[in-house]
Write a protein that holds these residues in place. Sequence first.
Motif, PDB file in Angstrom:
ATOM      1  N   HIS A   1       0.820  -1.214   0.000  1.00  0.00           N
ATOM      2  CA  HIS A   1       0.000   0.000   0.000  1.00  0.00           C
ATOM      3  C   HIS A   1       0.855   1.266   0.000  1.00  0.00           C
ATOM      4  O   HIS A   1       0.329   2.376  -0.046  1.00  0.00           O
TER       5      HIS A   1
ATOM      6  N   ASP B   1      -1.321   4.609  -1.124  1.00  0.00           N
ATOM      7  CA  ASP B   1      -2.566   4.345  -1.845  1.00  0.00           C
ATOM      8  C   ASP B   1      -3.778   4.524  -0.935  1.00  0.00           C
ATOM      9  O   ASP B   1      -3.664   4.884   0.244  1.00  0.00           O
TER      10      ASP B   1
ATOM     11  N   TYR C   1      -5.805   2.472   0.413  1.00  0.00           N
ATOM     12  CA  TYR C   1      -5.903   1.599   1.583  1.00  0.00           C
ATOM     13  C   TYR C   1      -5.048   2.139   2.727  1.00  0.00           C
ATOM     14  O   TYR C   1      -5.453   2.113   3.891  1.00  0.00           O
TER      15      TYR C   1
END
Length: 222
Positions: free
Chosen positions: A101, A134, A136
């Motif tokens: 992520h 990102d 997430y």
Amino acid sequence: PSSSSARILNSLGPAFPRAQRTVDSLRIWCRLAGYTLSTPDVATIENLKSMDGDGIFYWAAHGGYGDLRGGAESTVFAMWTADVVNPENEAKYTEDLNTLHVVYIHAPDAVRTRGFVRPEDQGPFVTAWHYGVDLYFIGANLSFANNSLVYFDACNSGGIDKGRFQPIMAKAGFYLGWTVAVDDKDADVAARFFFDRTLGMNRNTPKLTPPQRPFFVEDVLS
């Protein structure tokens, strides 16, 4: 917003001077409107993990899809951070990179003045590799005050998968982003206009006569 704190971030490099101009203005305007500026105000991975509870959250950055550790391309939208890819940060953020992520993003960073032109550079720009976070990562680490304004001033930040973005928007009252690629000039004009009108600053150019009161977000965008 239920919080009077404002966090104004810019992780773009010197190739984008208008972004810093926007950030400098927004910090002044938010203070004049009664907001307290939150710190830290540098968008590193480490700092982002501690950011929560802001009534206004503005972040100027590159936005897009980076590369995962191992070389595969990520399919999740990410925001470019202030962290440069280097051996020290590779060690520092090993755990984050292993979650997939935190990604690698290659983008323009500075303006070339003279000297050797590298194959990876883009026109007049010197490019750089930075880490990106990102949706997430953002959802797991950032939170905002009830009825807050969240503004991601980055290319394609408004056309992202809303299902994946939902975790961080649960408390935000309003989200703004771009559904297309945006250049430095247009991003600057839009952000300055928006905050000048919603905060009732009457400091943007062209100024309205007579001075105007603060307007609702929906009225400014209509």
